[in-house]
Enzyme design. Sequence first.
Site, PDB file in Angstrom:
ATOM      1  N   GLY A   1      12.732  36.009  -4.093  1.00 51.67           N
ATOM      2  CA  GLY A   1      12.862  34.651  -3.552  1.00 51.67           C
ATOM      3  C   GLY A   1      11.880  34.297  -2.457  1.00 51.67           C
ATOM      4  O   GLY A   1      12.135  33.377  -1.678  1.00 51.67           O
ATOM      5  N   SER A   2      10.724  34.967  -2.411  1.00 50.48           N
ATOM      6  CA  SER A   2       9.787  34.654  -1.316  1.00 50.48           C
ATOM      7  C   SER A   2       9.239  33.236  -1.453  1.00 50.48           C
ATOM      8  O   SER A   2       8.977  32.572  -0.441  1.00 50.48           O
ATOM      9  CB  SER A   2       8.650  35.676  -1.256  1.00 50.48           C
ATOM     10  OG  SER A   2       7.846  35.599  -2.402  1.00 50.48           O
TER      11      SER A   2
ATOM     12  N   ASN B   1       7.333  24.967 -12.784  1.00 52.44           N
ATOM     13  CA  ASN B   1       7.307  26.429 -12.697  1.00 52.44           C
ATOM     14  C   ASN B   1       6.057  26.873 -11.965  1.00 52.44           C
ATOM     15  O   ASN B   1       5.033  26.185 -11.964  1.00 52.44           O
ATOM     16  CB  ASN B   1       7.307  27.023 -14.117  1.00 52.44           C
ATOM     17  CG  ASN B   1       7.327  28.547 -14.109  1.00 52.44           C
ATOM     18  OD1 ASN B   1       8.075  29.156 -13.344  1.00 52.44           O
ATOM     19  ND2 ASN B   1       6.506  29.165 -14.939  1.00 52.44           N
TER      20      ASN B   1
ATOM     21  N   HIS C   1       3.383  30.078 -11.723  1.00 53.86           N
ATOM     22  CA  HIS C   1       2.958  31.224 -12.535  1.00 53.86           C
ATOM     23  C   HIS C   1       1.777  31.927 -11.864  1.00 53.86           C
ATOM     24  O   HIS C   1       0.839  31.262 -11.416  1.00 53.86           O
ATOM     25  CB  HIS C   1       2.562  30.751 -13.946  1.00 53.86           C
ATOM     26  CG  HIS C   1       2.193  31.883 -14.845  1.00 53.86           C
ATOM     27  ND1 HIS C   1       3.144  32.677 -15.451  1.00 53.86           N
ATOM     28  CD2 HIS C   1       0.978  32.386 -15.202  1.00 53.86           C
ATOM     29  CE1 HIS C   1       2.527  33.612 -16.166  1.00 53.86           C
ATOM     30  NE2 HIS C   1       1.222  33.457 -16.027  1.00 53.86           N
TER      31      HIS C   1
ATOM     32  N   VAL D   1       5.838  29.062 -23.678  1.00 59.88           N
ATOM     33  CA  VAL D   1       5.857  30.001 -22.558  1.00 59.88           C
ATOM     34  C   VAL D   1       4.644  29.710 -21.673  1.00 59.88           C
ATOM     35  O   VAL D   1       3.503  29.916 -22.092  1.00 59.88           O
ATOM     36  CB  VAL D   1       5.835  31.461 -23.054  1.00 59.88           C
ATOM     37  CG1 VAL D   1       5.718  32.427 -21.881  1.00 59.88           C
ATOM     38  CG2 VAL D   1       7.095  31.762 -23.857  1.00 59.88           C
TER      39      VAL D   1
HETATM   40  C1  GAR Z   1       6.056  34.972  -8.308  1.00 59.47           C
HETATM   41  O1  GAR Z   1       4.889  35.734  -8.134  1.00 59.47           O
HETATM   42  C2  GAR Z   1       5.898  34.046  -9.494  1.00 59.47           C
HETATM   43  O2  GAR Z   1       4.591  33.638  -9.698  1.00 59.47           O
HETATM   44  C3  GAR Z   1       6.377  34.903 -10.616  1.00 59.47           C
HETATM   45  O3  GAR Z   1       7.453  35.639 -10.084  1.00 59.47           O
HETATM   46  C4  GAR Z   1       7.226  35.854  -8.706  1.00 59.47           C
HETATM   47  C5  GAR Z   1       8.498  35.534  -7.949  1.00 59.47           C
HETATM   48  O4  GAR Z   1       8.440  35.987  -6.641  1.00 59.47           O
HETATM   49  N1  GAR Z   1       6.808  34.100 -11.735  1.00 59.47           N
HETATM   50  C6  GAR Z   1       6.571  34.400 -12.998  1.00 59.47           C
HETATM   51  O5  GAR Z   1       5.957  35.373 -13.352  1.00 59.47           O
HETATM   52  C7  GAR Z   1       7.121  33.374 -13.977  1.00 59.47           C
HETATM   53  N2  GAR Z   1       6.698  33.677 -15.304  1.00 59.47           N
HETATM   54  P1  GAR Z   1       9.550  35.528  -5.590  1.00 59.47           P
HETATM   55  O6  GAR Z   1      10.909  35.843  -6.167  1.00 59.47           O
HETATM   56  O7  GAR Z   1       9.261  36.372  -4.361  1.00 59.47           O
HETATM   57  O8  GAR Z   1       9.345  34.068  -5.325  1.00 59.47           O
END
Ligand code: GAR
Length: 196
Positions: free
Chosen positions: A14-15, A111, A113, A148
Amino acid sequence: MGALRLGILGSGKGSNCRAILERIHDGAVAAEPRIIVSDMAGAGILAIADEFGVGSVYLPPGNFRTRLSPEAEMELVRMLRDAHVELVVLAGFMRVLKAPMLEAFPHRIINLHPSRLPKFPGLEAWKQALAAGEQVTGCTVHYVDAGVDSGEIIAQREVPVLPNDTPETLHARIQEQERQLYPEVIRRFAAERSAK
Ligand code: GAR
């Protein structure tokens, strides 16, 4: 008209959600987090919701690995509607959304990515960029559609790949940019809405 009402969905630490909530808290982003939902019990994003006093829900995802069960997805729609959410923000949500969500929130789900789409959709995009020998990668905010990581691109940032990068160092450098880009995009959405 009030602030832009957000529903934030995440599966992990969740950063990015924290970065968004901080910018709302300090007044930079005119949005109101109405509900935070996770498909992972005990995910960090749920603790962050508590820390910021935002209502949160663990949504049991059902038996599929890469998407919610139809019942769970209908429940998600109901929760977001009950919270009067205008914009659905995926912040590390690792399941693909299907018709119930896409039809309930057309062009209103975004979203984040960790690559410069359309390059490297899918999982662990920073590892894909490293393996492909890229010198530059980045991060993207885009609308969610039925594919996707294929929806219309809203904003991107570039991140250099350095010679000694490991997956961890590269991912951390991408995430620094993500934590600036995502709140900035939401700030713009909120500003555009209040100008209407
Ligand atoms: C982030 O780096 C985001 O880009 C990625 O998950 C991470 C979540 O970090 N999302 C994906 O890969 C979506 N396909 P967080 O929980 O610390 O925000």
